[in-house]
Design a protein around this motif. Structure first.
Motif, mmCIF file in Angstrom:
data_model
loop_
_atom_site.group_PDB
_atom_site.id
_atom_site.type_symbol
_atom_site.label_atom_id
_atom_site.label_comp_id
_atom_site.label_asym_id
_atom_site.label_seq_id
_atom_site.Cartn_x
_atom_site.Cartn_y
_atom_site.Cartn_z
ATOM 1 N N THR A 10 -37.587 29.553 -14.438
ATOM 2 C CA THR A 10 -36.947 28.404 -13.678
ATOM 3 C C THR A 10 -36.037 27.651 -14.512
ATOM 4 O O THR A 10 -36.102 27.435 -15.750
ATOM 5 C CB THR A 10 -38.146 27.582 -13.443
ATOM 6 O OG1 THR A 10 -39.145 28.119 -12.558
ATOM 7 C CG2 THR A 10 -37.974 25.992 -12.734
ATOM 8 N N ASP A 13 -34.701 21.507 -15.446
ATOM 9 C CA ASP A 13 -33.891 20.388 -14.718
ATOM 10 C C ASP A 13 -33.229 19.364 -15.653
ATOM 11 O O ASP A 13 -33.813 19.234 -17.037
ATOM 12 C CB ASP A 13 -35.079 19.542 -13.772
ATOM 13 C CG ASP A 13 -34.317 18.746 -12.608
ATOM 14 O OD1 ASP A 13 -33.208 19.103 -12.372
ATOM 15 O OD2 ASP A 13 -35.173 17.970 -12.153
ATOM 16 N N THR A 15 -30.609 15.598 -15.907
ATOM 17 C CA THR A 15 -29.669 14.619 -15.239
ATOM 18 C C THR A 15 -29.066 13.946 -16.569
ATOM 19 O O THR A 15 -29.627 13.727 -17.322
ATOM 20 C CB THR A 15 -30.769 13.578 -14.632
ATOM 21 O OG1 THR A 15 -31.392 13.904 -13.504
ATOM 22 C CG2 THR A 15 -29.878 12.467 -13.958
ATOM 23 N N GLY A 25 -27.717 15.642 -11.403
ATOM 24 C CA GLY A 25 -28.628 16.376 -11.982
ATOM 25 C C GLY A 25 -28.856 17.757 -11.169
ATOM 26 O O GLY A 25 -28.065 17.921 -10.326
ATOM 27 N N LEU A 26 -29.371 18.426 -11.806
ATOM 28 C CA LEU A 26 -29.458 19.896 -11.329
ATOM 29 C C LEU A 26 -30.020 19.960 -9.894
ATOM 30 O O LEU A 26 -29.766 20.641 -9.104
ATOM 31 C CB LEU A 26 -30.314 20.968 -12.217
ATOM 32 C CG LEU A 26 -30.477 22.398 -11.815
ATOM 33 C CD1 LEU A 26 -29.126 23.057 -11.688
ATOM 34 C CD2 LEU A 26 -31.272 23.080 -12.574
ATOM 35 N N SER A 27 -30.956 19.113 -9.544
ATOM 36 C CA SER A 27 -31.731 18.978 -8.433
ATOM 37 C C SER A 27 -30.609 18.487 -7.261
ATOM 38 O O SER A 27 -30.888 18.726 -5.940
ATOM 39 C CB SER A 27 -32.625 18.018 -8.354
ATOM 40 O OG SER A 27 -32.126 16.795 -8.809
ATOM 41 N N ASP A 28 -29.514 17.992 -7.647
ATOM 42 C CA ASP A 28 -28.620 17.654 -6.564
ATOM 43 C C ASP A 28 -27.907 18.897 -6.086
ATOM 44 O O ASP A 28 -27.232 18.823 -5.111
ATOM 45 C CB ASP A 28 -27.300 16.829 -7.345
ATOM 46 C CG ASP A 28 -27.564 15.337 -7.730
ATOM 47 O OD1 ASP A 28 -28.814 14.749 -7.352
ATOM 48 O OD2 ASP A 28 -27.141 14.995 -8.878
ATOM 49 N N ARG A 30 -29.746 21.876 -5.498
ATOM 50 C CA ARG A 30 -30.845 22.508 -4.820
ATOM 51 C C ARG A 30 -30.425 22.922 -3.269
ATOM 52 O O ARG A 30 -29.675 22.341 -2.729
ATOM 53 C CB ARG A 30 -32.237 21.830 -4.959
ATOM 54 C CG ARG A 30 -33.291 22.499 -4.690
ATOM 55 C CD ARG A 30 -33.745 23.584 -5.468
ATOM 56 N NE ARG A 30 -33.665 22.958 -6.950
ATOM 57 C CZ ARG A 30 -34.555 22.887 -7.705
ATOM 58 N NH1 ARG A 30 -35.866 22.577 -7.353
ATOM 59 N NH2 ARG A 30 -34.328 22.606 -8.845
ATOM 60 N N GLU A 129 -30.434 29.171 -5.315
ATOM 61 C CA GLU A 129 -30.620 28.124 -4.233
ATOM 62 C C GLU A 129 -31.935 27.175 -4.690
ATOM 63 O O GLU A 129 -32.339 26.174 -4.514
ATOM 64 C CB GLU A 129 -30.692 28.558 -2.928
ATOM 65 C CG GLU A 129 -29.142 28.922 -2.318
ATOM 66 C CD GLU A 129 -29.233 30.549 -2.668
ATOM 67 O OE1 GLU A 129 -28.191 31.050 -2.099
ATOM 68 O OE2 GLU A 129 -29.934 31.172 -3.489
ATOM 69 N N GLU A 130 -32.997 28.109 -5.289
ATOM 70 C CA GLU A 130 -34.272 27.673 -5.451
ATOM 71 C C GLU A 130 -34.588 26.916 -6.850
ATOM 72 O O GLU A 130 -35.580 26.614 -7.171
ATOM 73 C CB GLU A 130 -35.335 28.741 -5.198
ATOM 74 C CG GLU A 130 -35.584 28.816 -3.683
ATOM 75 C CD GLU A 130 -34.476 29.926 -3.063
ATOM 76 O OE1 GLU A 130 -34.269 30.806 -3.792
ATOM 77 O OE2 GLU A 130 -33.905 29.729 -1.961
ATOM 78 N N GLY A 131 -33.524 27.325 -7.508
ATOM 79 C CA GLY A 131 -33.700 26.669 -9.053
ATOM 80 C C GLY A 131 -34.193 27.616 -9.973
ATOM 81 O O GLY A 131 -34.413 27.244 -11.192
#
Length: 157
Positions: A10, A13, A15, A25-28, A30, A129-131
């Motif tokens: 994984t 993460d 920001t 952030g990495l979540s941006d 996803r 795509e799933e991190g």
């Protein structure tokens, strides 16, 4: 120092502030593949070459479903100058305390002219795509790296 990432891990993460002062952030990213590359210093010859190679292939990378994010220990102000000078249109993130580089094992011992010191290790991590990490490359060369990465990702036929 963290252990080097391998495919299936994984991606840590994060920001950080980009060259415009916005939080990214990495979540941006996803839901799409993301190339996270670490470089030692903005506006230096090798880092400029690598960034411009990403800039010049950004359209084809995006067409293949990849976003690009550059991370360095530079200040937001220095990143803004770098982005402006080189017409870089992808996020450049400031990791001044190198916490993200540490988490990605891109901060560590380096040797130069017989001296050993701690610094940023030029590295590229591709996140799916799933991190999850799909590719991890450490100690890459600035010149020719983007072309090699494209081959490794099977984007050049």
């Amino acid at each position: 120092m963290a252990e080097r990432l391998i495919p299936g891990d994984t991606a840590p993460d994060f920001t950080l502030q980009d060259q415009t002062g916005n939080n990214v952030g990495l979540s941006d990213f996803r839901g799409r593949k993301t190339i996270v590359y670490f470089y030692p210093a903005a506006s230096t010859p090798g880092c400029t070459k690598e960034a411009c190679d990403f800039r010049d292939t950004l359209g084809s990378l995006q067409a293949a479903g990849y976003g690009v994010v550059g991370i360095s220990p530079d200040s937001v102000k220095d990143l803004a100058k770098f982005a402006d000078a080189e017409a870089l249109t992808f996020p450049l993130l400031s990791d001044a305390d190198h916490a993200v580089a540490d988490a990605y094992a891109a901060w560590g011992e380096k040797k130069n002219y017989g001296k050993t010191y701690m610094g940023l290790i030029r590295s590229t991590i591709v996140v799916d795509e799933e991190g999850k990490v799909s590719l991890a490359q450490y100690n890459v060369r600035a010149t020719g790296h983007v072309a090699k990465l494209r081959r490794d990702l099977k984007l050049d036929k």
